[in-house]
Design a protein around this motif. Structure first.
Motif, PDB file in Angstrom:
ATOM      1  N   GLN A  73       7.984  -0.860 -10.107  1.00 48.01           N
ATOM      2  CA  GLN A  73       7.465  -0.400  -8.867  1.00 48.01           C
ATOM      3  C   GLN A  73       6.190  -1.075  -8.164  1.00 48.01           C
ATOM      4  O   GLN A  73       5.951  -1.556  -7.109  1.00 48.01           O
ATOM      5  CB  GLN A  73       7.002   0.942  -9.146  1.00 48.01           C
ATOM      6  CG  GLN A  73       6.472   1.883  -7.866  1.00 48.01           C
ATOM      7  CD  GLN A  73       5.013   2.536  -8.148  1.00 48.01           C
ATOM      8  OE1 GLN A  73       4.892   3.008  -9.270  1.00 48.01           O
ATOM      9  NE2 GLN A  73       4.308   2.616  -7.413  1.00 48.01           N
ATOM     10  N   GLY A 121       7.335  -2.266  -5.118  1.00 44.33           N
ATOM     11  CA  GLY A 121       7.014  -1.128  -4.111  1.00 44.33           C
ATOM     12  C   GLY A 121       8.078   0.049  -4.448  1.00 44.33           C
ATOM     13  O   GLY A 121       9.059  -0.164  -5.025  1.00 44.33           O
ATOM     14  N   ASP A 122       7.578   1.318  -4.199  1.00 43.56           N
ATOM     15  CA  ASP A 122       8.480   2.484  -4.396  1.00 43.56           C
ATOM     16  C   ASP A 122       9.494   2.701  -3.180  1.00 43.56           C
ATOM     17  O   ASP A 122      10.329   3.610  -3.550  1.00 43.56           O
ATOM     18  CB  ASP A 122       7.592   3.633  -5.154  1.00 43.56           C
ATOM     19  CG  ASP A 122       6.706   4.175  -3.997  1.00 43.56           C
ATOM     20  OD1 ASP A 122       6.507   3.432  -2.761  1.00 43.56           O
ATOM     21  OD2 ASP A 122       5.679   5.151  -4.239  1.00 43.56           O
ATOM     22  N   LYS A 123       9.365   1.916  -2.255  1.00 41.91           N
ATOM     23  CA  LYS A 123      10.415   2.254  -1.030  1.00 41.91           C
ATOM     24  C   LYS A 123      11.305   1.014  -1.011  1.00 41.91           C
ATOM     25  O   LYS A 123      12.214   0.758   0.021  1.00 41.91           O
ATOM     26  CB  LYS A 123       9.762   2.304   0.186  1.00 41.91           C
ATOM     27  CG  LYS A 123       8.714   3.479   0.202  1.00 41.91           C
ATOM     28  CD  LYS A 123       8.177   3.581   1.398  1.00 41.91           C
ATOM     29  CE  LYS A 123       7.512   5.277   1.755  1.00 41.91           C
ATOM     30  NZ  LYS A 123       6.554   5.609   0.810  1.00 41.91           N
ATOM     31  N   SER A 124      11.433   0.393  -2.076  1.00 44.62           N
ATOM     32  CA  SER A 124      12.435  -1.086  -2.256  1.00 44.62           C
ATOM     33  C   SER A 124      13.874  -0.415  -2.357  1.00 44.62           C
ATOM     34  O   SER A 124      14.362   0.455  -2.646  1.00 44.62           O
ATOM     35  CB  SER A 124      12.049  -1.699  -3.619  1.00 44.62           C
ATOM     36  OG  SER A 124      12.944  -2.565  -3.703  1.00 44.62           O
ATOM     37  N   ASP A 166       0.320  -6.326  -1.850  1.00 43.45           N
ATOM     38  CA  ASP A 166       0.622  -5.314  -0.755  1.00 43.45           C
ATOM     39  C   ASP A 166      -0.122  -5.609   0.470  1.00 43.45           C
ATOM     40  O   ASP A 166       0.237  -5.903   1.548  1.00 43.45           O
ATOM     41  CB  ASP A 166       0.595  -3.919  -1.639  1.00 43.45           C
ATOM     42  CG  ASP A 166       1.203  -2.908  -0.551  1.00 43.45           C
ATOM     43  OD1 ASP A 166       2.558  -2.971  -0.372  1.00 43.45           O
ATOM     44  OD2 ASP A 166       0.382  -2.134  -0.204  1.00 43.45           O
ATOM     45  N   GLN A 208       4.632   0.266   5.407  1.00 43.73           N
ATOM     46  CA  GLN A 208       4.828   0.382   4.124  1.00 43.73           C
ATOM     47  C   GLN A 208       6.245   0.019   3.569  1.00 43.73           C
ATOM     48  O   GLN A 208       6.519  -0.666   2.462  1.00 43.73           O
ATOM     49  CB  GLN A 208       4.344   1.601   3.453  1.00 43.73           C
ATOM     50  CG  GLN A 208       4.362   1.719   2.043  1.00 43.73           C
ATOM     51  CD  GLN A 208       3.450   0.787   1.438  1.00 43.73           C
ATOM     52  OE1 GLN A 208       2.222   1.004   1.730  1.00 43.73           O
ATOM     53  NE2 GLN A 208       3.656  -0.383   0.641  1.00 43.73           N
ATOM     54  N   ASP A 233       7.501  -3.109   1.461  1.00 41.14           N
ATOM     55  CA  ASP A 233       8.167  -3.037   0.031  1.00 41.14           C
ATOM     56  C   ASP A 233       9.468  -3.859   0.095  1.00 41.14           C
ATOM     57  O   ASP A 233       9.843  -4.431  -1.047  1.00 41.14           O
ATOM     58  CB  ASP A 233       8.358  -1.640  -0.097  1.00 41.14           C
ATOM     59  CG  ASP A 233       7.141  -0.890  -0.655  1.00 41.14           C
ATOM     60  OD1 ASP A 233       6.113  -1.355  -0.906  1.00 41.14           O
ATOM     61  OD2 ASP A 233       7.246   0.319  -0.762  1.00 41.14           O
ATOM     62  N   LYS A 240       8.241  -7.679  -0.381  1.00 48.66           N
ATOM     63  CA  LYS A 240       8.040  -7.846  -1.722  1.00 48.66           C
ATOM     64  C   LYS A 240       9.306  -8.041  -2.540  1.00 48.66           C
ATOM     65  O   LYS A 240       9.304  -9.006  -3.553  1.00 48.66           O
ATOM     66  CB  LYS A 240       7.254  -6.622  -2.175  1.00 48.66           C
ATOM     67  CG  LYS A 240       5.557  -6.813  -1.819  1.00 48.66           C
ATOM     68  CD  LYS A 240       5.000  -5.611  -2.440  1.00 48.66           C
ATOM     69  CE  LYS A 240       4.920  -4.209  -1.797  1.00 48.66           C
ATOM     70  NZ  LYS A 240       4.323  -3.452  -2.460  1.00 48.66           N
ATOM     71  N   THR A 241      10.144  -7.081  -2.279  1.00 49.47           N
ATOM     72  CA  THR A 241      11.555  -6.992  -2.875  1.00 49.47           C
ATOM     73  C   THR A 241      12.156  -8.282  -2.878  1.00 49.47           C
ATOM     74  O   THR A 241      12.889  -9.025  -3.714  1.00 49.47           O
ATOM     75  CB  THR A 241      12.334  -5.862  -2.602  1.00 49.47           C
ATOM     76  OG1 THR A 241      11.793  -4.707  -2.648  1.00 49.47           O
ATOM     77  CG2 THR A 241      13.769  -5.624  -3.437  1.00 49.47           C
TER      78      THR A 241
END
Ligand code: HEM
Length: 557
Positions: free
Chosen positions: A125, A129-132, A257, A304, A308, A311-312
């Motif tokens: 995470q 990120g947690d929305k990946s 982030d 956000q 994410d 980042k992924t």
């Protein structure tokens, strides 16, 4: 007094018996219907079995895949192996067979977008990120995939060839300098910087300058490097107890982030300004620009979610591709005959021209001409898949797989580890050469395109290797979005470097010399080495020594 003591003893014994029965039922009942080849211990379940396999392997730095492979062999190559990891983790089924993997990865009535991803993904995470999209499920995942798919479509990626070529040129300059200095170098950072630079430009149209040794690159690169370090097990303190490490992870995760969000905001403002002046068009052709083009106002939520995904892409897009390159350089460095065939193909396709110019002038034709190169890429990803897939069969869903013998097994409540390393070395599919580098097995089927991979139910020619037995990018709806990009990068980079340099391993996996000082060759024409360059686990699976090599300019014979 005595009566009191007896009563206490009786109560304690009854309680102990009751607890024992509870523990026994908890350990042995819920999964007794799943075929099992190793006894589970009452207290430690299957952990003892896995630990024993690790011990027999003799080197704790090895990736757990090696332990699973050893146990799979010892148990006679079953399609699945069960290990009860409770209470540390859910009970786990290691999937060794492509037929079973296929049943998990394909869309079904119970799982419209394949079996749910594993909660162990939560460990990542801070990185993605947690929305990946890598961990998203259901309609949320579907919407994300739809939004970002156009940026990874083959016809779009071809337009990004100049980026890959420009970044590869910087890579070549670094290799030229190393060849000149005769110094040893770890290939891991060199390849990682290259793939980071490519993914930064492809996704955000940003020059991350990861390959610039003087500046060290864009701040995002620095934050990612630090963040990834927090996933490296030092072996001194267990990762989950390492509080300073956890603090560092949160710190760099927040920094990365914030920095990525700023880049997105800047790009969004740039795009909107362009759209106002330029007939509602945007010039940028990045994945990000394609994903943002229909958004008018960038809300906090949009920002956000987009950050994410970026980042992924940054992580998934550089780490695995870098490992693929390291393994390609090494595999070919100990396969003199195959390296010769590869170079002959490059001679035929490029002649005396610079491959970079040829790619730019005739991209489609050139890529199609690189069949042996593609076979080498396919074979490298078969033997050394950098990733795998972990799923959770949610309790109560009634998810069943069918085994070869017709047995139907319900896997509810288990973690499903689709072990690419094992599946792609299955002797039932790949025969006696399952563990050997034989790119020729793919000639006539060098296609690694997404359309074919998505076609889960496509019939397979019996003489051919089944399509589903090669799955480094996983298959089904949640297959890898970046597979075309990875294949494109590999072909361009190999074409640019394989005729120009000799890659010479130093340290583990180094070539042995005969009495005349020439490389010693085995019966298969392969160079003998001083040992195995095995993989370790650093989030994904990669050469344990960072693939230390010497680079030499290749002198054509
Ligand atoms: C050799 C290179 C690569 C390999 C071996 C690889 C492997 C994989 C595998 C095995 C999965 C499935 C993971 C799972 O089931 O949990 C996956 C998913 C994914 N990969 Fe790759 N990958 C590579 C390159 C890339 C690149 C270049 C990108 C660029 C953005 C990328 C982005 C992703 C994303 C976003 C997903 C999640 C897709 C989804 O769930 O819809 N990968 N990859």
């Amino acid at each position: 007094m005595e009566i009191h003591t007896y009563t206490t003893l009786a109560v304690v014994s009854a309680l102990a018996w009751f607890l024992y029965i509870q523990l026994y039922n908890w350990r042995f009942r819920p999964f007794s219907h799943i075929p099992q080849y190793y006894p589970n211990s009452l207290l430690f379940g299957g952990i003892k079995t896995i630990a024993g396999a690790f011990k027999r392997l003799g080197d704790l730095r090895r990736h757990p895949d090696y332990a699973f492979q050893a146990l799979w062999r010892e148990s006679g190559y079953p399609q699945i192996n069960f290990y009860d990891l409770r209470p540390l983790n859910p009970a786990m089924v290691v999937v060794n067979s492509h037929e079973v993997a296929e049943q998990i990865a394909k869309a079904s009535k119970i799982h419209p977008w394949s079996v749910t991803k594993s909660p162990t993904m939560a460990d990542l995470q801070h990185l993605i990120g947690d929305k990946s999209m890598l961990s998203a499920e259901g309609e949320t995942w579907k919407a994300l995939r739809k939004r970002f798919n156009p940026g990874f479509a083959p016809q779009h990626l071809i337009t990004l060839l100049p980026i890959i070529i420009q970044k590869s040129s910087v890579f070549m300059k670094r290799l030229d300098a190393l060849a000149e200095s005769d110094a040893e170098a770890d290939m891991e950072p060199l390849c990682t910087d290259l793939t980071f630079d490519i993914i930064g430009d492809v996704v955000c149209n940003l020059d991350l300058q990861a390959q610039d040794e003087t500046s060290g690159g864009h701040e995002v690169v620095g934050y990612f490097r630090q963040l990834i370090k927090t996933f490296v097990d030092t072996g001194y303190i267990p990762m989950w107890m390492n509080v300073p490490n956890r603090i560092r992870r949160i710190y760099y995760s927040n920094k990365a982030d914030a920095s990525i969000k700023q880049c997105i905001k800047d790009k969004f403002a740039e795009m909107k300004a362009e759209q106002k002046t330029d007939t509602n068009q945007t010039k940028s052709r990045s994945v990000l620009a394609l994903a943002l083009r229909d958004i008018d106002v960038l809300t906090k939520g949009d920002l956000q979610t987009t950050a994410d995904q970026v980042k992924t892409f940054f992580f998934a897009g550089h780490d695995t591709t870098s490992t693929m390159l390291q393994r390609l350089f090494y595999s070919l460095s100990i396969e003199p005959k195959r390296l010769q065939i590869l170079r002959a193909e490059h001679d035929a396709v490029f002649g005396n021209e610079d491959p970079r110019d040829v790619f730019l002038a005739r991209p489609d034709e050139t890529l199609k001409g690189l069949t042996y190169t593609s076979a080498c890429i396919k074979e490298t990803l078969r033997l050394w898949p950098p990733g795998s897939s972990a799923r959770l069969s949610v309790p109560g869903k009634g998810f069943k797989i069918r085994l070869d013998d017709g047995q139907e097994v319900c896997l509810d409540g288990t973690l499903l580890y689709i072990a690419h390393f094992l599946i792609q070395r299955d002797p039932k599919v790949f025969g006696e050469t399952a563990d050997e580098f034989v790119p020729e097995r793919w000639l006539g089927d060098t296609d690694t395109t997404a359309s074919k991979l998505n076609d889960v139910d496509a019939p397979t020619d019996e003489k051919k290797i089944p399509i589903s037995a090669w799955r480094p990018f996983e298959r089904g709806p949640k297959n890898c979005i970046g597979q075309e990009l990875a294949n494109l990068e590999a072909r361009v980079i190999l074409a640019c470097v394989m005729r120009r340099y000799d890659f010479v391993k130093v340290g583990p996996g180094e070539v042995l010399l005969d009495e005349k000082g020439k490389p010693a060759v085995d019966d298969n024409g392969r160079y003998k080495t001083n040992g195995e360059l095995f993989n370790a686990i650093v989030i994904t699976s990669k050469p344990f020594d960072k693939c230390r090599m010497k680079i030499k300019m290749h002198e054509a014979e």
